[in-house]
Design a protein around this motif. Structure first.
Motif, PDB file in Angstrom:
ATOM      1  N   GLU A 164      50.029  55.912  17.550  1.00 55.79           N
ATOM      2  CA  GLU A 164      51.133  56.326  16.692  1.00 55.79           C
ATOM      3  C   GLU A 164      52.329  55.406  16.893  1.00 55.79           C
ATOM      4  N   MET A 165      52.930  54.976  15.795  1.00 53.44           N
ATOM      5  CA  MET A 165      54.195  54.260  15.851  1.00 53.44           C
ATOM      6  C   MET A 165      55.312  55.283  15.976  1.00 53.44           C
ATOM      7  N   LEU A 240      57.971  51.536  18.132  1.00 53.03           N
ATOM      8  CA  LEU A 240      56.980  50.926  19.008  1.00 53.03           C
ATOM      9  C   LEU A 240      55.828  51.894  19.213  1.00 53.03           C
ATOM     10  N   LEU A 241      54.726  51.391  19.716  1.00 53.98           N
ATOM     11  CA  LEU A 241      53.636  52.272  20.081  1.00 53.98           C
ATOM     12  C   LEU A 241      54.068  53.149  21.254  1.00 53.98           C
ATOM     13  N   SER A 242      53.568  54.367  21.269  1.00 56.13           N
ATOM     14  CA  SER A 242      53.979  55.309  22.313  1.00 56.13           C
ATOM     15  C   SER A 242      53.660  54.780  23.705  1.00 56.13           C
ATOM     16  N   MET A 243      52.569  54.013  23.857  1.00 59.05           N
ATOM     17  CA  MET A 243      52.196  53.489  25.168  1.00 59.05           C
ATOM     18  C   MET A 243      53.261  52.585  25.767  1.00 59.05           C
ATOM     19  N   VAL A 244      54.092  51.976  24.916  1.00 59.00           N
ATOM     20  CA  VAL A 244      55.080  51.012  25.383  1.00 59.00           C
ATOM     21  C   VAL A 244      56.247  51.701  26.090  1.00 59.00           C
ATOM     22  N   VAL A 245      56.548  52.931  25.712  1.00 59.50           N
ATOM     23  CA  VAL A 245      57.746  53.593  26.233  1.00 59.50           C
ATOM     24  C   VAL A 245      57.454  54.844  27.050  1.00 59.50           C
TER      25      VAL A 245
END
Length: 291
Positions: A164-165, A240-245
């Motif tokens: 998800e963005m 951003l993609l959820s994994m990034v934050v």
């Protein structure tokens, strides 16, 4: 017209120089010049404009180039397949990965693959969606990660992950306490965006077009740490993609009012030969997230 002539022709067209092509091919420059003169004489066409310091394709040369690329790629595929039929035990995986995924999703995947297949080597190239697609189609890469929405008919692809963005803001931003963010609210803010050509930017450009707005882009950078720093200091927001934050306590990520989902694919040339090394990588990647 023979294979050697086409190979020389392709390298000259790619590098814009007879001398540089000869260096890349490890042959004498006069041999390259003679081969091209013979090819032009055989075709009764001029393939290159010869300038003092640069060589460019004529219209006829530009028409020949895609044929040469396909022939050279077909020969390379045939050589690889024949090697594997002889019991080749080693191989190389050349895979292109967008920077956001290369930094957060793929490191453990790549290490686990190397652990399972220690005799295979990995060459990883970071780039934007458009650049990786072009490298894949030209044979510079064997595999590339592309968003399903942007896979052209020339490529075969398998979806391996859905992400998800999310809208990303600083802790003290006015959006931080909201449950979700509308497109109109998102585009009312100054944005921090990847440069054109990356899937992150292509998604935002598409959403802006659908909303009938022009994004207010204050910063353009492909450096994730810089994007996050700009957001934290309150100079813009991004998506951003959820994994990034997910492990960054100084940032808040929120869904769009209408969630934006991306199907991430591993892709390769539809008409190309997928080596055993590359098939092993595709199978391994799909194993990590079985449907």
């Amino acid at each position: 017209m023979d294979f050697k002539q086409l190979r020389y022709f392709h390298e000259i067209a790619r590098l814009g120089s007879f001398t540089r092509a000869a260096e890349t091919l490890y042959v004498a420059q006069p041999a390259v010049s003679v081969a091209i003169r013979k090819l032009e004489a055989e075709l009764e066409l001029t393939l290159f404009h010869r300038h003092d310091r640069k060589v460019t394709l004529t219209d006829e040369g530009a028409r020949l180039l895609p044929h040469a690329q396909r022939i050279l790629q077909a020969v390379s595929d045939a050589q690889l397949e024949m090697q594997e039929l002889k019991g080749l035990t080693q191989g190389k995986v050349r895979v292109g990965i967008p920077g956001m995924l290369g930094s957060y999703y793929f490191p453990p995947i790549l290490m686990a693959f190397r652990h399972r297949h220690p005799n295979l080597s990995l060459q990883v190239v970071e780039g934007g969606t458009w650049q990786l697609q072009q490298m894949l189609e030209s044979g510079e890469l064997d595999l590339a990660v592309i968003v399903r929405d942007f896979v052209p008919p020339e490529l075969e692809a398998r979806t391996f992950q859905r992400e998800e963005m999310r809208v990303v803001v600083a802790q003290d931003h006015r959006f931080a306490q909201q449950a979700c963010i509308s497109l109109s609210d998102f585009f009312s803010e100054e944005l921090v965006m990847f440069r054109p050509g990356y899937f992150h930017r292509k998604i935002i450009d598409r959403l802006a077009e659908e909303a009938g707005v022009t994004p207010n882009i204050g910063f353009e950078t492909n450096l994730l740490p810089l994007i996050k720093s700009i957001i934290k200091q309150g100079f813009g927001i991004s998506t951003l993609l959820s994994m990034v934050v997910k492990e960054d306590a100084d940032l808040i990520d929120l869904p769009f009012a209408q969630p934006v989902w991306l199907d991430l694919c591993i892709a390769w040339r539809r008409e190309g030969y997928l080596s055993r090394a590359n098939r092993a990588f595709v199978d391994f990647l799909l194993e990590q997230n079985p449907a």
